[in-house]
Design a protein around this motif. Structure first.
Motif, PDB file in Angstrom:
ATOM      1  N   HIS A  26       2.236   9.873  -2.542  1.00 31.31           N
ATOM      2  CA  HIS A  26       2.587   8.359  -2.455  1.00 31.31           C
ATOM      3  C   HIS A  26       1.583   7.421  -2.899  1.00 31.31           C
ATOM      4  O   HIS A  26       1.946   6.407  -3.559  1.00 31.31           O
ATOM      5  CB  HIS A  26       3.451   7.962  -1.175  1.00 31.31           C
ATOM      6  CG  HIS A  26       2.336   7.754  -0.164  1.00 31.31           C
ATOM      7  ND1 HIS A  26       1.808   8.685   0.718  1.00 31.31           N
ATOM      8  CD2 HIS A  26       1.870   6.575   0.280  1.00 31.31           C
ATOM      9  CE1 HIS A  26       1.015   8.331   1.524  1.00 31.31           C
ATOM     10  NE2 HIS A  26       0.849   6.789   1.311  1.00 31.31           N
ATOM     11  N   LYS A  45       5.943   5.349  -1.490  1.00 32.43           N
ATOM     12  CA  LYS A  45       6.937   6.036  -0.521  1.00 32.43           C
ATOM     13  C   LYS A  45       8.198   6.131  -1.081  1.00 32.43           C
ATOM     14  O   LYS A  45       9.234   6.673  -0.685  1.00 32.43           O
ATOM     15  CB  LYS A  45       6.686   5.573   0.887  1.00 32.43           C
ATOM     16  CG  LYS A  45       5.458   6.157   1.513  1.00 32.43           C
ATOM     17  CD  LYS A  45       5.674   6.379   2.758  1.00 32.43           C
ATOM     18  CE  LYS A  45       4.195   7.185   3.406  1.00 32.43           C
ATOM     19  NZ  LYS A  45       3.974   6.939   4.661  1.00 32.43           N
ATOM     20  N   ASP A  83      -4.059   0.760   8.542  1.00 36.70           N
ATOM     21  CA  ASP A  83      -2.840   1.743   8.634  1.00 36.70           C
ATOM     22  C   ASP A  83      -3.170   2.724   9.837  1.00 36.70           C
ATOM     23  O   ASP A  83      -2.026   3.097  10.431  1.00 36.70           O
ATOM     24  CB  ASP A  83      -3.076   2.601   7.268  1.00 36.70           C
ATOM     25  CG  ASP A  83      -2.105   3.550   6.878  1.00 36.70           C
ATOM     26  OD1 ASP A  83      -0.987   3.165   7.270  1.00 36.70           O
ATOM     27  OD2 ASP A  83      -2.378   4.468   6.255  1.00 36.70           O
ATOM     28  N   HIS A 124       1.006  -1.175  -0.026  1.00 31.61           N
ATOM     29  CA  HIS A 124       0.043   0.059   0.067  1.00 31.61           C
ATOM     30  C   HIS A 124       0.847   1.422  -0.061  1.00 31.61           C
ATOM     31  O   HIS A 124       0.477   2.326  -0.467  1.00 31.61           O
ATOM     32  CB  HIS A 124      -0.992   0.014   1.376  1.00 31.61           C
ATOM     33  CG  HIS A 124      -0.485   0.280   2.437  1.00 31.61           C
ATOM     34  ND1 HIS A 124       0.373  -0.495   3.196  1.00 31.61           N
ATOM     35  CD2 HIS A 124      -0.402   1.407   3.097  1.00 31.61           C
ATOM     36  CE1 HIS A 124       0.914  -0.103   4.184  1.00 31.61           C
ATOM     37  NE2 HIS A 124       0.496   1.218   4.534  1.00 31.61           N
ATOM     38  N   ASP A 125       2.049   1.350   0.619  1.00 28.23           N
ATOM     39  CA  ASP A 125       2.936   2.442   0.671  1.00 28.23           C
ATOM     40  C   ASP A 125       3.999   2.231  -0.233  1.00 28.23           C
ATOM     41  O   ASP A 125       5.034   3.175   0.046  1.00 28.23           O
ATOM     42  CB  ASP A 125       3.457   2.459   2.120  1.00 28.23           C
ATOM     43  CG  ASP A 125       2.542   3.395   2.916  1.00 28.23           C
ATOM     44  OD1 ASP A 125       1.669   4.341   2.334  1.00 28.23           O
ATOM     45  OD2 ASP A 125       2.628   3.614   4.216  1.00 28.23           O
ATOM     46  N   HIS A 132      -5.988   4.131  -0.186  1.00 27.23           N
ATOM     47  CA  HIS A 132      -5.875   3.697   1.255  1.00 27.23           C
ATOM     48  C   HIS A 132      -5.901   5.211   2.487  1.00 27.23           C
ATOM     49  O   HIS A 132      -6.110   4.893   3.379  1.00 27.23           O
ATOM     50  CB  HIS A 132      -4.813   2.934   1.691  1.00 27.23           C
ATOM     51  CG  HIS A 132      -3.328   3.588   1.677  1.00 27.23           C
ATOM     52  ND1 HIS A 132      -2.610   3.784   0.561  1.00 27.23           N
ATOM     53  CD2 HIS A 132      -2.704   4.076   2.781  1.00 27.23           C
ATOM     54  CE1 HIS A 132      -1.427   4.303   0.746  1.00 27.23           C
ATOM     55  NE2 HIS A 132      -1.508   4.633   2.045  1.00 27.23           N
ATOM     56  N   HIS A 133      -5.697   6.246   1.593  1.00 24.96           N
ATOM     57  CA  HIS A 133      -5.744   7.571   2.360  1.00 24.96           C
ATOM     58  C   HIS A 133      -7.181   8.118   2.061  1.00 24.96           C
ATOM     59  O   HIS A 133      -7.568   9.430   2.626  1.00 24.96           O
ATOM     60  CB  HIS A 133      -4.670   8.520   2.067  1.00 24.96           C
ATOM     61  CG  HIS A 133      -3.362   7.946   2.833  1.00 24.96           C
ATOM     62  ND1 HIS A 133      -3.260   8.144   4.181  1.00 24.96           N
ATOM     63  CD2 HIS A 133      -2.201   7.439   2.122  1.00 24.96           C
ATOM     64  CE1 HIS A 133      -2.071   7.639   4.592  1.00 24.96           C
ATOM     65  NE2 HIS A 133      -1.468   7.081   3.192  1.00 24.96           N
TER      66      HIS A 133
HETATM   67 FE   FE2 Z   1       0.139   5.468   3.066  1.00 24.58          FE
END
Ligand code: FE2
Length: 366
Positions: A200, A175, A254, A171-172, A225-226
């Motif tokens: 990201h 980044k 998260d 998911h990240d 996801h954000h």
């Molecule tokens: Fe994230």
């Protein structure tokens, strides 16, 4: 054993759980009597709580759901994949790395799933027993554990869980494209820096979308996801049903892991405090059913935690009741302001009039 705030450790306290440095190396072995130098080092490393042994809590065992081996392997695999992706200059090349890593990550997810399934207890992550130089790998691993536990609670199929697992672990991944000086900045971010970090989600989407062996839904997990139910999230400000179910699950996992992990700029919250954060956003930021599934599957009062009951008695959580994470079994160690002569247990599932009202961290000093 019981959980105690590092601040209140005394020389001579016996460490109840091994503390790892990196994914495999032992920093302090369980059973060791802590001396002043070791305690100073734990504080320096920012470890908020540790397990210690004492006579009142003898026989109380805090076991992590996931084996040391799977944990170490998972974090090493995530680290390798992320670092290789970070080295690629173009998003296309990053996608190739993902394609190459997908098989290994898939096997890892299936392994994690079988360990969660074969454990007949609530999901317990003893995250503070590990020190790692980079938060992002541990975080990705934890988010995967929480998301899968939620998915299992919601009766998702094996295939769905595998996609959710892949979406969580990556998911990240976007980044890896954010400049390190911004990503690792310890202080407050400027507005511009924050805008950069927010990218990201989109970077992750583009990297994953192009990886042919990865389902498109995985890319949407990174993208969404954000996002928050009421449209206050980013990058697109999606609302309610516009957000995919998996995106909503990962959002819960998260946020919980972020607030219960120790970071440079703030101390880790205890799990029940993390749950409060989720509750406060339940229905507005987070899907209520998902928050509920989370509460049912994760140990909110971890074994070894000191708690105060509504009748004033003080005890230490000794066992969990599966599916009812807020009503564990508590070993009473103090009543009427006195240490009991003989400890005994209260099962909060059988004594519905007894409630946990506090687990003030200062109690961990006793
Ligand atoms: Fe994230």
């Amino acid at each position: 054993m019981r959980l105690i705030s590092t601040e209140y450790l005394n020389p001579g306290n016996i460490l109840g759980k091994t503390i790892y440095n990196g994914s495999k190396h032992v920093l302090l072995q369980e059973g060791i009597a802590l001396n002043e130098r070791m305690i100073a080092r734990l504080k320096e490393l920012g470890i908020p709580f540790v397990y210690i042994e004492d006579s009142l809590t003898e026989g109380i065992e805090a076991k992590s759901t996931i084996s040391e081996q799977t944990r170490a392997e998972s974090i090493a695999t995530i680290q390798k994949a992320f670092m290789e992706i970070g080295e690629q200059e173009s998003l296309i090349n990053s996608s190739f790395v993902i394609e190459k890593a997908a098989k290994k990550l898939g096997a890892l997810i299936r392994n994690i799933m079988s360990e969660i399934k074969s454990n007949d207890n609530l999901l317990t992550i003893l995250s503070d027993m590990y020190i790692h130089d980079s938060y992002i790998f541990i975080h990705s691993f934890h988010v995967t554990l929480y998301s899968l536990a939620i998915g299992m609670q919601l009766n998702l199929s094996q295939k769905q869980l595998e996609i959710l697992g892949m979406g969580s672990i990556l998911h990240d991944v976007g980044k890896t494209k954010i400049p390190l000086d911004i990503l690792l900045k310890p202080g407050r971010l400027t507005e511009l820096e924050y805008e950069e970090i927010k990218k990201h989600a989109e970077h992750g989407f583009h990297i994953l979308k192009k990886a042919g062996t990865v389902p498109l839904l995985v890319a949407h997990c990174a993208f969404q996801h954000h996002e928050r139910l009421n449209g206050s999230g980013y990058p697109r400000g999606l609302i309610g049903s516009e957000i995919h179910y998996y995106g909503k699950i990962i959002a819960v996992a998260d946020v919980f892991d972020a607030v219960t992990s120790n970071r440079v700029y703030r101390k880790a919250m205890l799990p029940h405090e993390g749950l409060e954060i989720l509750y406060s956003g339940s229905g507005s930021l987070f899907d209520q059913k998902i928050v509920e599934a989370f509460r049912k599957s994760v140990a909110i009062y971890p074994i070894g935690l000191t708690v105060v009951l509504n009748d004033g008695r003080i005890g230490v959580v000794s066992r969990q009741n599966v599916g009812v994470s807020d009503r564990p079994v508590v070993r009473i160690i103090e009543e009427n302001n006195k240490i009991v002569t003989e400890v005994y247990e209260v099962d909060l599932l059988k004594k519905m009039d007894v409630l946990i009202v506090d687990c003030d961290k200062t109690l961990l000093s006793k």
